[in-house]
Design a protein around this motif. Structure first.
Motif, PDB file in Angstrom:
ATOM      1  N   TYR A  64      -6.969   5.143   4.529  1.00  0.00           N
ATOM      2  CA  TYR A  64      -6.005   4.038   4.611  1.00  0.00           C
ATOM      3  C   TYR A  64      -4.760   4.490   5.377  1.00  0.00           C
ATOM      4  N   PRO A  65      -4.077   3.573   6.040  1.00  0.00           N
ATOM      5  CA  PRO A  65      -2.895   3.959   6.819  1.00  0.00           C
ATOM      6  C   PRO A  65      -1.737   4.434   5.955  1.00  0.00           C
ATOM      7  N   THR A  66      -1.602   3.907   4.721  1.00  0.00           N
ATOM      8  CA  THR A  66      -0.529   4.338   3.825  1.00  0.00           C
ATOM      9  C   THR A  66      -1.088   4.560   2.428  1.00  0.00           C
ATOM     10  N   LEU A  67      -0.369   5.350   1.666  1.00  0.00           N
ATOM     11  CA  LEU A  67      -0.751   5.590   0.275  1.00  0.00           C
ATOM     12  C   LEU A  67      -0.654   4.299  -0.529  1.00  0.00           C
ATOM     13  N   ASN A  68       0.376   3.516  -0.270  1.00  0.00           N
ATOM     14  CA  ASN A  68       0.553   2.268  -0.996  1.00  0.00           C
ATOM     15  C   ASN A  68      -0.630   1.326  -0.778  1.00  0.00           C
ATOM     16  N   GLU A  69      -1.090   1.212   0.466  1.00  0.00           N
ATOM     17  CA  GLU A  69      -2.231   0.348   0.736  1.00  0.00           C
ATOM     18  C   GLU A  69      -3.482   0.880   0.032  1.00  0.00           C
ATOM     19  N   ALA A  70      -3.618   2.177  -0.005  1.00  0.00           N
ATOM     20  CA  ALA A  70      -4.793   2.768  -0.647  1.00  0.00           C
ATOM     21  C   ALA A  70      -4.867   2.400  -2.129  1.00  0.00           C
TER      22      ALA A  70
ATOM     23  N   PRO B 270       7.711   0.164  -5.226  1.00  0.00           N
ATOM     24  CA  PRO B 270       6.481  -0.581  -4.937  1.00  0.00           C
ATOM     25  C   PRO B 270       6.553  -1.283  -3.581  1.00  0.00           C
ATOM     26  N   GLY B 271       5.491  -1.185  -2.828  1.00  0.00           N
ATOM     27  CA  GLY B 271       5.437  -1.815  -1.517  1.00  0.00           C
ATOM     28  C   GLY B 271       5.828  -0.908  -0.376  1.00  0.00           C
ATOM     29  N   THR B 272       6.465   0.226  -0.676  1.00  0.00           N
ATOM     30  CA  THR B 272       6.806   1.177   0.374  1.00  0.00           C
ATOM     31  C   THR B 272       5.606   2.086   0.637  1.00  0.00           C
TER      32      THR B 272
END
Length: 359
Positions: A213-219, A267-269
């Motif tokens: 995933y591009p970011t940890l948050n998205e993962a 959250p969201g970052t």
């Protein structure tokens, strides 16, 4: 990491909560565990404790202590808290000021462990300094030895507070020892110490969870936490610091690339995955848990619930779905008369998270 199916795994719940059923293929964020707060803490010297209470009655909130880290894990706890102080030269915390206020009953640091360079583990400068693992190196040796003696154990979550200031201004410790100022190099050394002490094969890191995933948050919001089978025998560290210290840890590591600890990012970052929300009544906890975040909350604090034998905060924590619930009382207090101690049913400390169990 390749995530595989989860073997059948279930635990009964406390009477105030519904019963979990056997589930397969669950990721680790769909479990709920009980662990300890300030897990290394030993009882304050009795004379020093009496002196502190005489100065400020609120010091009774420090009247708790823990068995060794290995003993806690043997009981079934799957969360620990380890606080560290940077001591790059050694000796900074070798003579706590409280030793000068009263006559101690036992010698402090007879092996001169506090004189050696490296991170130290204790609660409060000058007063609450007795620890079952005075150095981080000792703590990691204990954790690794226990893990190797218990292969395939349920993953252990470890919250870690790095004590001290990341600002140029000195901390006000009322003439107590000034902690070493924290820098980005401090956090680099912390990561290195954990990797060296446990080994990468014992860790669940942000890189593993982020995967492609591009970011940890998205993962994490798209379900990338590892399944239990892939997480067994490992430790997951969460940095219990916000503000400047958190920012130092994340600086130069977008989405925590290359870091060992998960951070308390908003959250969201991009770096957001784990949060510490100590008030279990916080209405955001169930929402964040369902979004995929890993949340720690507290069942009790400052000995209040234990003295009053009050389980309401624990019951709220259970219902919130926070995956990690910490307590000072997995066993009744030895400092005052109260039966208070918490566990899920049948004295277990792990269960399927009620927000995810199938009805």
């Amino acid at each position: 990491m390749k995530f595989r199916a989860l073997a059948a795994f279930s635990f009964l719940l406390v009477a105030s909560c519904s019963t979990s059923h056997q589930n397969d293929n669950l990721p680790i964020n769909q479990y709920q565990v009980i662990g300890s707060h300030n897990s290394y803490k030993q009882a304050i010297e009795p004379a020093l404790m009496d002196s502190m209470i005489a100065r400020d009655p609120r010091a009774t909130g420090l009247q708790y202590a823990h068995v060794s880290l290995a003993d806690q894990l043997d009981l079934g706890l799957r969360n620990l808290e380890i606080d560290v102080y940077a001591d790059s030269l050694g000796g900074r915390y070798a003579h706590p000021e409280g030793l000068d206020w009263v006559k101690p009953e036992q010698p402090y640091d007879p092996d001169s462990l506090m004189m050696k360079p490296g991170f130290k583990v204790f609660h409060m400068i000058g007063v609450d300094f007795l620890s079952s693992c005075p150095t981080l190196k000792i703590a990691l040796v204990q954790l690794k030895a226990w893990s190797e003696a218990n292969p395939g154990h349920f993953p252990v979550f470890i919250t870690m507070e790095v004590k001290g200031s990341a600002d140029q201004m000195k901390d006000d410790h009322s003439k107590l020892t000034e902690p070493e100022r924290l820098t980005s190099a401090t956090f680099d050394r912390l990561d290195e110490a954990i990797r060296a002490g446990l080994g990468d094969d014992k860790l669940i890191t942000p890189d593993m969870v982020r995967a492609d995933y591009p970011t940890l948050n998205e993962a994490v919001t798209k379900g990338s936490w590892p399944k239990l089978e892939d997480a067994q025998g490992r430790f997951l560290f969460i940095l219990d610091d916000g503000g400047a210290k958190r920012d130092l840890y994340m600086h130069g590591h977008p989405s925590l690339i290359g870091r060992v600890l998960f951070a308390r990012a908003e959250p969201g970052t991009p770096e957001a995955a784990a949060l510490l929300l100590n008030d279990p009544e916080n209405p955001e906890i169930p929402k964040l848990v369902k979004q995929g975040y890993l949340i720690r909350t507290r069942a009790d604090a400052n000995t209040v619930e234990a003295r009053n034998n009050d389980y309401s905060r624990f019951e709220t924590a259970c219902a919130s779905g926070a995956q990690i619930i910490t307590t000072d009382y997995y066993q009744p207090s030895t400092f005052f008369d109260s039966p208070y101690h918490i566990a899920f049913a049948d004295s277990t400390y792990v269960r399927v998270n009620p927000l995810f169990e199938k009805r």
